[in-house]
Scaffold this motif. Structure first.
Motif, PDB file in Angstrom:
ATOM      1  N   VAL A 107      50.263  46.429  38.756  1.00 19.51           N
ATOM      2  CA  VAL A 107      48.974  45.856  39.016  1.00 19.51           C
ATOM      3  C   VAL A 107      49.114  44.312  38.920  1.00 19.51           C
ATOM      4  O   VAL A 107      48.388  43.688  40.004  1.00 19.51           O
ATOM      5  N   GLY A 108      50.044  43.699  38.463  1.00 25.10           N
ATOM      6  CA  GLY A 108      50.045  42.238  38.410  1.00 25.10           C
ATOM      7  C   GLY A 108      50.673  41.599  39.976  1.00 25.10           C
ATOM      8  O   GLY A 108      50.051  40.593  40.476  1.00 25.10           O
ATOM      9  N   TYR A 109      51.668  42.538  40.282  1.00 23.14           N
ATOM     10  CA  TYR A 109      52.294  42.182  41.524  1.00 23.14           C
ATOM     11  C   TYR A 109      51.147  42.255  42.398  1.00 23.14           C
ATOM     12  O   TYR A 109      51.042  41.578  43.564  1.00 23.14           O
ATOM     13  N   PHE A 110      50.281  43.544  42.743  1.00 25.37           N
ATOM     14  CA  PHE A 110      49.483  43.536  43.692  1.00 25.37           C
ATOM     15  C   PHE A 110      48.291  42.300  43.616  1.00 25.37           C
ATOM     16  O   PHE A 110      48.109  41.810  44.737  1.00 25.37           O
ATOM     17  N   LEU A 111      47.801  42.093  42.547  1.00 25.24           N
ATOM     18  CA  LEU A 111      46.864  41.005  42.461  1.00 25.24           C
ATOM     19  C   LEU A 111      47.348  39.656  42.707  1.00 25.24           C
ATOM     20  O   LEU A 111      46.775  38.995  43.238  1.00 25.24           O
ATOM     21  N   ASP A 112      48.621  39.543  42.379  1.00 28.82           N
ATOM     22  CA  ASP A 112      49.489  38.140  42.837  1.00 28.82           C
ATOM     23  C   ASP A 112      49.702  38.000  44.514  1.00 28.82           C
ATOM     24  O   ASP A 112      49.958  36.798  44.678  1.00 28.82           O
ATOM     25  N   GLU A 116      44.053  37.016  51.972  1.00 31.03           N
ATOM     26  CA  GLU A 116      42.967  36.201  51.950  1.00 31.03           C
ATOM     27  C   GLU A 116      41.933  37.162  52.783  1.00 31.03           C
ATOM     28  O   GLU A 116      41.363  36.529  53.836  1.00 31.03           O
ATOM     29  N   THR A 117      41.728  38.323  52.398  1.00 28.27           N
ATOM     30  CA  THR A 117      40.817  39.311  53.166  1.00 28.27           C
ATOM     31  C   THR A 117      39.610  39.691  52.453  1.00 28.27           C
ATOM     32  O   THR A 117      39.803  39.678  51.104  1.00 28.27           O
ATOM     33  N   THR A 118      38.719  40.172  52.910  1.00 33.93           N
ATOM     34  CA  THR A 118      37.701  41.002  52.131  1.00 33.93           C
ATOM     35  C   THR A 118      38.178  42.300  51.288  1.00 33.93           C
ATOM     36  O   THR A 118      37.776  42.603  50.173  1.00 33.93           O
ATOM     37  N   VAL A 119      39.046  42.848  52.043  1.00 36.88           N
ATOM     38  CA  VAL A 119      39.446  44.185  51.406  1.00 36.88           C
ATOM     39  C   VAL A 119      40.970  44.311  51.563  1.00 36.88           C
ATOM     40  O   VAL A 119      41.502  43.775  52.450  1.00 36.88           O
ATOM     41  N   ALA A 120      41.786  44.854  50.558  1.00 33.20           N
ATOM     42  CA  ALA A 120      43.261  44.770  50.735  1.00 33.20           C
ATOM     43  C   ALA A 120      43.475  46.107  50.123  1.00 33.20           C
ATOM     44  O   ALA A 120      42.829  46.622  49.197  1.00 33.20           O
ATOM     45  N   ALA A 121      44.588  46.717  50.784  1.00 35.94           N
ATOM     46  CA  ALA A 121      45.300  48.105  49.994  1.00 35.94           C
ATOM     47  C   ALA A 121      46.724  47.918  49.634  1.00 35.94           C
ATOM     48  O   ALA A 121      47.395  47.255  50.461  1.00 35.94           O
ATOM     49  N   LEU A 156      38.481  44.694  46.503  1.00 42.09           N
ATOM     50  CA  LEU A 156      37.383  44.232  47.032  1.00 42.09           C
ATOM     51  C   LEU A 156      36.709  42.813  46.671  1.00 42.09           C
ATOM     52  O   LEU A 156      36.607  42.514  45.557  1.00 42.09           O
ATOM     53  N   ARG A 157      37.019  41.948  47.558  1.00 40.51           N
ATOM     54  CA  ARG A 157      36.997  40.658  47.097  1.00 40.51           C
ATOM     55  C   ARG A 157      35.619  40.091  46.849  1.00 40.51           C
ATOM     56  O   ARG A 157      35.252  39.204  45.831  1.00 40.51           O
ATOM     57  N   ASP A 158      34.696  40.255  47.633  1.00 45.23           N
ATOM     58  CA  ASP A 158      33.156  39.699  47.397  1.00 45.23           C
ATOM     59  C   ASP A 158      32.100  40.851  47.971  1.00 45.23           C
ATOM     60  O   ASP A 158      32.643  41.906  48.176  1.00 45.23           O
ATOM     61  N   ALA A 159      30.920  40.117  47.967  1.00 43.28           N
ATOM     62  CA  ALA A 159      29.852  41.233  48.393  1.00 43.28           C
ATOM     63  C   ALA A 159      29.948  41.796  49.677  1.00 43.28           C
ATOM     64  O   ALA A 159      29.272  42.625  49.992  1.00 43.28           O
ATOM     65  N   SER A 160      30.698  41.168  50.627  1.00 42.45           N
ATOM     66  CA  SER A 160      30.722  41.305  52.166  1.00 42.45           C
ATOM     67  C   SER A 160      31.371  42.701  52.241  1.00 42.45           C
ATOM     68  O   SER A 160      31.526  43.292  53.252  1.00 42.45           O
ATOM     69  N   ALA A 161      32.027  43.051  50.904  1.00 41.19           N
ATOM     70  CA  ALA A 161      33.014  44.379  51.155  1.00 41.19           C
ATOM     71  C   ALA A 161      32.006  45.520  51.072  1.00 41.19           C
ATOM     72  O   ALA A 161      32.399  46.890  51.264  1.00 41.19           O
ATOM     73  N   LEU A 211      35.928  48.469  59.742  1.00 41.47           N
ATOM     74  CA  LEU A 211      35.329  48.448  58.800  1.00 41.47           C
ATOM     75  C   LEU A 211      34.316  47.483  58.739  1.00 41.47           C
ATOM     76  O   LEU A 211      33.409  47.222  57.686  1.00 41.47           O
ATOM     77  N   GLY A 212      34.435  46.413  59.484  1.00 41.98           N
ATOM     78  CA  GLY A 212      33.397  45.282  59.542  1.00 41.98           C
ATOM     79  C   GLY A 212      33.670  44.441  58.645  1.00 41.98           C
ATOM     80  O   GLY A 212      32.755  43.577  58.241  1.00 41.98           O
ATOM     81  N   ALA A 213      34.914  44.149  58.047  1.00 44.59           N
ATOM     82  CA  ALA A 213      35.337  43.124  57.333  1.00 44.59           C
ATOM     83  C   ALA A 213      36.853  43.067  57.464  1.00 44.59           C
ATOM     84  O   ALA A 213      37.572  43.740  57.810  1.00 44.59           O
ATOM     85  N   SER A 214      37.265  41.911  57.091  1.00 43.77           N
ATOM     86  CA  SER A 214      38.632  41.451  57.131  1.00 43.77           C
ATOM     87  C   SER A 214      39.319  42.254  56.025  1.00 43.77           C
ATOM     88  O   SER A 214      38.928  42.606  55.102  1.00 43.77           O
ATOM     89  N   ALA A 215      40.653  42.911  56.683  1.00 49.89           N
ATOM     90  CA  ALA A 215      41.404  43.962  55.899  1.00 49.89           C
ATOM     91  C   ALA A 215      42.837  43.372  55.923  1.00 49.89           C
ATOM     92  O   ALA A 215      43.355  42.897  57.060  1.00 49.89           O
ATOM     93  N   GLY A 216      43.516  43.484  54.553  1.00 47.71           N
ATOM     94  CA  GLY A 216      44.900  43.275  54.821  1.00 47.71           C
ATOM     95  C   GLY A 216      45.598  44.257  53.832  1.00 47.71           C
ATOM     96  O   GLY A 216      45.026  45.276  53.237  1.00 47.71           O
ATOM     97  N   VAL A 217      46.835  44.048  53.792  1.00 42.41           N
ATOM     98  CA  VAL A 217      47.578  44.877  52.850  1.00 42.41           C
ATOM     99  C   VAL A 217      48.752  44.040  52.187  1.00 42.41           C
ATOM    100  O   VAL A 217      49.029  42.833  52.069  1.00 42.41           O
ATOM    101  N   VAL A 218      48.976  44.905  50.784  1.00 47.02           N
ATOM    102  CA  VAL A 218      49.843  44.177  49.848  1.00 47.02           C
ATOM    103  C   VAL A 218      50.985  45.473  50.008  1.00 47.02           C
ATOM    104  O   VAL A 218      50.821  46.390  49.776  1.00 47.02           O
TER     105      VAL A 218
END
Length: 245
Positions: A107-112, A116-121, A156-161, A211-218
Motif C-alpha cells: 500500500v505504501g509503495y503504491f501511494l509513494d 500525476e494522473t487522474t486515475v492509476a492502477a 482516483l485522484r480527484d472529482a474528474s475521476a 476513460l476520458g481522464a489521464s491514466a497511469g500505472v504503478v
C-alpha cells in the motif's frame, strides 16, 4: 492521508467460490483463520497511510468491525466505486476484499509512486509474479516492454475521476479479455500492438483517452500483489502461502 474503499459485494447471480467455501460472501472466506475482508482491512490499517476505511457490500449487516464504515454496494464493481466516489469524495484508494495477501508495504509503495494522473492502477511484471508464486495462473497483458498482471489496487485522484468510472462500466466486462480490451484503445494502439511496439505507458495513455481522464500505472515489484482469490485453485494457493503448508 487517504480514504480506502474495499469492494466486498457479491456480483448478480451469486459467487461460486463463496458457495464452494460454504459462506455467503467470498469476502468472508477464512484464510489462516481470518476472513479475507479482515485481512485486507488489517493490512490497510497497518500501512499507516489510510485514515478512513469504507467497505462496499450488498449486505452491510455482515460487517461488524467498529473501525470501518459501510456502504451498500451497487450491481457492478464500477457502480459501487461510482457511488462511493460521490459520497466519500477523492482521493480514493480502491482495492478488493479478495486481495487476501495484501501487505502494508504494498500500500505504501503504491501511494509513494503514483503518477500525476487522474486515475492509476497497480501492475506487476509476469516474471515477478511467477517467481513469487510459480503455481498461480494469472491473466497477463502483454506489451513490448513486458507482460503485466493487475494487482487490484487503484487510485482516483480527484472529482474528474467520476467520468473515468462511468466509462469504466462500458469496458468492465472485458477485464479478463485482453484482446477485446485492446480494441477499445483505438486503431493506433492496435497497430502498435500487432507490430510489437505497444508499450505499457502508451497503452495507459490510450486507456486514459477511452476513460476520458489521464491514466497511469504503478509498477509494483511485489509478485504476490497480483494474486487474488477468484477460484478454488487461488484459494488453495493463498491458504498454502499464509498457513505455510
Amino acid at each position: 492521508m487517504t480514504t480506502a474503499l474495499v469492494l466486498a459485494g457479491v456480483r448478480p447471480g451469486g459467487d461460486p467460490l463463496a458457495e464452494f467455501a460454504g459462506v455467503s460472501h467470498k469476502a468472508l472466506i477464512p484464510i489462516g483463520g481470518v476472513a479475507m475482508l479482515d485481512r485486507v482491512v488489517d493490512a490497510l490499517r497497518a500501512s499507516g497511510r489510510i485514515d478512513r476505511i469504507v467497505v462496499s457490500i450488498d449486505r452491510p449487516e455482515l460487517v461488524t468491525r467498529p473501525d470501518v464504515e459501510v456502504l451498500r454496494s451497487g450491481q457492478t464493481l464500477s457502480a459501487s466505486v461510482s457511488d462511493a466516489l460521490e459520497k466519500l469524495g477523492a482521493p480514493l484508494f480502491v482495492t478488493t476484499a479478495d486481495h487476501a495477501l495484501l501487505e502494508p508495504e504494498w500500500v505504501g509503495y503504491f501511494l509513494d509512486h503514483l503518477p500525476e494522473t487522474t486515475v492509476a492502477a497497480g501492475l506487476a511484471r509476469s516474471e515477478n509474479v511467477m517467481a513469487a508464486t510459480p503455481d498461480t495462473k494469472r491473466t497477463f497483458l502483454r506489451f513490448s516492454d513486458g507482460a503485466f498482471s493487475g494487482c487490484n489496487m487503484f487510485f482516483l485522484r480527484d472529482a474528474s475521476a467520476v467520468e473515468a468510472v462511468r466509462r469504466w462500466r462500458e469496458v468492465e466486462a472485458l477485464r479478463k479479455k485482453p484482446l477485446k480490451m485492446l480494441v477499445r484503445l483505438g486503431p493506433g494502439a492496435i497497430l502498435s500492438y500487432l507490430l510489437g511496439r505497444l508499450t505499457l505507458a502508451r497503452a495507459a495513455a490510450a486507456a486514459g483517452r477511452v476513460l476520458g481522464a489521464s491514466a497511469g500505472v504503478v509498477e509494483l515489484p511485489f509478485g504476490r500483489a497480483a494474486v487474488d482469490v477468484d477460484k478454488p485453485a487461488d484459494l488453495i494457493l493463498v491458504r498454502r502461502i499464509v498457513e505455510g503448508g
